[in-house]
Design a protein around this motif. Structure first.
Motif, PDB file in Angstrom:
ATOM      1  N   LEU A  31       0.941  -1.240  -0.103  1.00  0.00           N
ATOM      2  CA  LEU A  31      -0.063  -0.147   0.229  1.00  0.00           C
ATOM      3  C   LEU A  31       0.939   1.046   0.074  1.00  0.00           C
ATOM      4  N   ARG A  32       2.078   1.270   0.728  1.00  0.00           N
ATOM      5  CA  ARG A  32       2.806   2.391   0.667  1.00  0.00           C
ATOM      6  C   ARG A  32       3.257   2.460  -0.695  1.00  0.00           C
ATOM      7  N   GLY A  33       3.655   1.470  -1.369  1.00  0.00           N
ATOM      8  CA  GLY A  33       4.088   1.470  -2.953  1.00  0.00           C
ATOM      9  C   GLY A  33       3.024   2.304  -3.828  1.00  0.00           C
ATOM     10  N   TYR A  34       1.788   2.031  -3.483  1.00  0.00           N
ATOM     11  CA  TYR A  34       0.560   2.703  -4.108  1.00  0.00           C
ATOM     12  C   TYR A  34       0.515   4.205  -3.514  1.00  0.00           C
ATOM     13  N   LYS A  35       1.081   4.321  -2.498  1.00  0.00           N
ATOM     14  CA  LYS A  35       0.815   5.870  -1.833  1.00  0.00           C
ATOM     15  C   LYS A  35      -0.392   5.838  -1.176  1.00  0.00           C
ATOM     16  N   ASP A  36      -0.940   4.787  -0.922  1.00  0.00           N
ATOM     17  CA  ASP A  36      -2.075   4.739   0.053  1.00  0.00           C
ATOM     18  C   ASP A  36      -1.867   4.684   1.428  1.00  0.00           C
ATOM     19  N   THR A  37      -1.633   5.660   2.153  1.00  0.00           N
ATOM     20  CA  THR A  37      -1.052   5.501   3.480  1.00  0.00           C
ATOM     21  C   THR A  37      -2.136   5.833   4.941  1.00  0.00           C
ATOM     22  N   LYS A  38      -3.030   6.580   4.520  1.00  0.00           N
ATOM     23  CA  LYS A  38      -3.960   6.948   5.325  1.00  0.00           C
ATOM     24  C   LYS A  38      -5.089   5.690   5.643  1.00  0.00           C
ATOM     25  N   SER A  39      -4.952   5.045   4.858  1.00  0.00           N
ATOM     26  CA  SER A  39      -6.026   3.531   4.973  1.00  0.00           C
ATOM     27  C   SER A  39      -5.098   2.941   5.936  1.00  0.00           C
TER      28      SER A  39
END
Length: 468
Positions: free
Chosen positions: A380-388
């Motif tokens: 998810l960090r690679g997708y830059k989805d960090t708030k989730s």
């Protein structure tokens, strides 16, 4: 599962994983060296180092989590062949890290007069703790800047420097400890507090070594990091913080969960607390394996996303989890077979060994959930989805994991209170919840990409300049 594809992706992931893993283990070894060398002075010095580290590590690990955002940013930009932007984002992260490092120095001098009356510790312990912190804070700016260069290099899929610089750090740490703990070469004998000076020196040595490495390496020169200077750009800084703060807080939630449980267990007696710490320390070492895979996954997924190869990003996410689970089977078997011998390394007291060994059995169960959740978070960090990641880890760790632990551990509401076993069952349930939710979130992000091949997932973390 496509076995040839699994072996191909696993080989690529492991090539990035093993230098990161070695670096992580060496950093843990530095802490072990501090404890052993301080313990040779006195139990009081050993306790001072342990307490001071319990204050220092959550602070520095939170900053570490924030700077980890740079690896995802750099990998996506590198995948999109936008190297000039890599240099600019690295400079903006460096401004953030420098400010945070200086803030830790200021925090010490502001907070110490307020906190000192609250310690009320016996003997020389309080002085040793405060002296340790007074010395180590001066290394914070150096360590923060080192982390920037480390994540810059890792974002470019070049992890060899991470391993080499960690070895240099260890080689500096041992003689520096010897000099300042025992008072050699004309230095004063500072006991456990000397570890603070030694660690500060290590931090600056690692930064300077990494700076030289980045300057001389032909691979790391491709982003032209030293050809142009970038002043702070608050728009970029805001976007980096938007990515990094959720990572930092989610890391803090996990670290603080285990710390608070140790405090809650104090009324059960020193042997229970010791057993908990033994099991926790060992499982923390085992956790370095899936954590290193997760960090490698962030790089691989980020690069694939930057290159708009969304299927490859999906494949790396999936095969990384499978690889992590296979390695978890190995570590779980070793833990079960050798749990008593492992516990015996930490303690000679039979009750501590027996309880720690039984807790390690529970740890083998959550190794699988832990692997899924940490590798999924890395993807998810690679997708830059960090708030989730932030929301899921808070709910899973603090509401579900700690909630179940409190109910089972210290109340008779469901079953007679189980003490430490109840909390470790809570760890299992909390980490399982995190694994399920993070894997689900990862699938949601991937489905969004499949539906719209030209855009990144529309999350608030994906600021315009990072949408590649």
């Amino acid at each position: 599962m496509n076995l040839p594809a699994f072996f191909t992706h696993s080989k690529s992931i492991l090539k990035l994983t093993y230098p990161i893993l070695i670096a992580q283990l060496i950093q843990n070894l530095m802490g072990f060296v501090d404890i052993v060398m301080a313990g040779r002075v006195s139990a009081e010095d050993l306790a001072a180092v342990a307490v001071a580290n319990s204050i220092w590590l959550p602070l520095i690990l939170t900053i570490y989590g924030l700077i980890m955002a740079l690896a995802a940013i750099v990998s996506q930009l590198a995948g999109a062949n936008k190297y000039p932007e890599v240099a600019e984002q690295t400079y903006q992260t460096a401004w953030i890290s420098l400010a945070l490092g200086i803030s830790l120095i200021a925090l010490y001098y502001v907070a110490t007069p307020l906190l000192s009356p609250m310690f009320s510790l016996e003997g020389n312990l309080e002085t040793l703790i405060l002296d340790y912190l007074a010395y180590i804070v001066w290394g914070a700016p150096g360590f923060c800047l080192y982390l920037v260069l480390r994540n810059y290099a890792e974002g470019l899929s070049y992890v060899k420097p991470t391993m080499i610089i960690s070895i240099i750090g260890l080689l500096v740490n041992i003689p520096a400890n010897y000099i300042f703990i025992y008072g050699k070469l004309g230095a004063p004998a500072l006991g456990g507090a000397g570890c603070g000076i030694a660690t500060a020196i290590v931090y600056w040595a690692m930064f300077i070594s990494m700076l030289i490495y980045c300057f001389r390496s032909s691979i790391l020169k491709q982003a032209n990091l030293f050809t142009r200077f970038y002043w702070p750009n608050f728009t970029h800084i805001k976007n980096i913080l938007g990515l990094g703060i959720p990572i930092a807080l989610s890391l803090l939630f996990e670290v603080s969960l285990f710390a608070i449980v140790a405090i809650i267990l104090v009324p059960f007696g020193s042997q229970v607390v010791a057993s908990h710490q033994v099991a926790l320390n060992f499982t923390g070492l085992v956790f370095m394996v899936p954590l290193s895979i997760a960090m490698a996954t962030t790089i691989k997924v980020g690069y694939a996303i930057g290159n708009k190869n969304y299927q490859q990003a999906k494949d790396y996410s999936f095969y990384s989890v499978i690889l992590g689970l296979l390695l978890a089977c190995v570590t779980a078997i070793l833990t079960v077979v050798f749990r008593e011998q492992i516990a015996g390394i930490y303690s000679r007291e039979l009750p501590v060994i027996e309880l720690a060994a039984s807790l390690m059995l529970l740890a083998t169960i959550y190794q699988f959930s832990d692997t899924i959740q940490v590798v999924s978070a890395g993807a998810l960090r690679g997708y830059k989805d960090t708030k989730s990641i932030l929301y899921i880890t808070f709910v899973s760790y603090w509401l579900i994991g700690l909630g179940v632990g409190l109910v089972l551990g210290i109340t008779d509401w469901v079953v007679p209170k189980m003490g430490p076993y109840g909390f470790w069952i809570g760890f299992i349930i909390g980490l399982t919840a995190a694994a399920v939710l993070l894997a689900w979130r990862l699938r949601v992000i991937q489905q969004r990409l499949e539906q719209n091949k030209d855009e990144l997932p529309p999350t608030k973390n994906n600021s315009p300049e990072f949408e590649l």
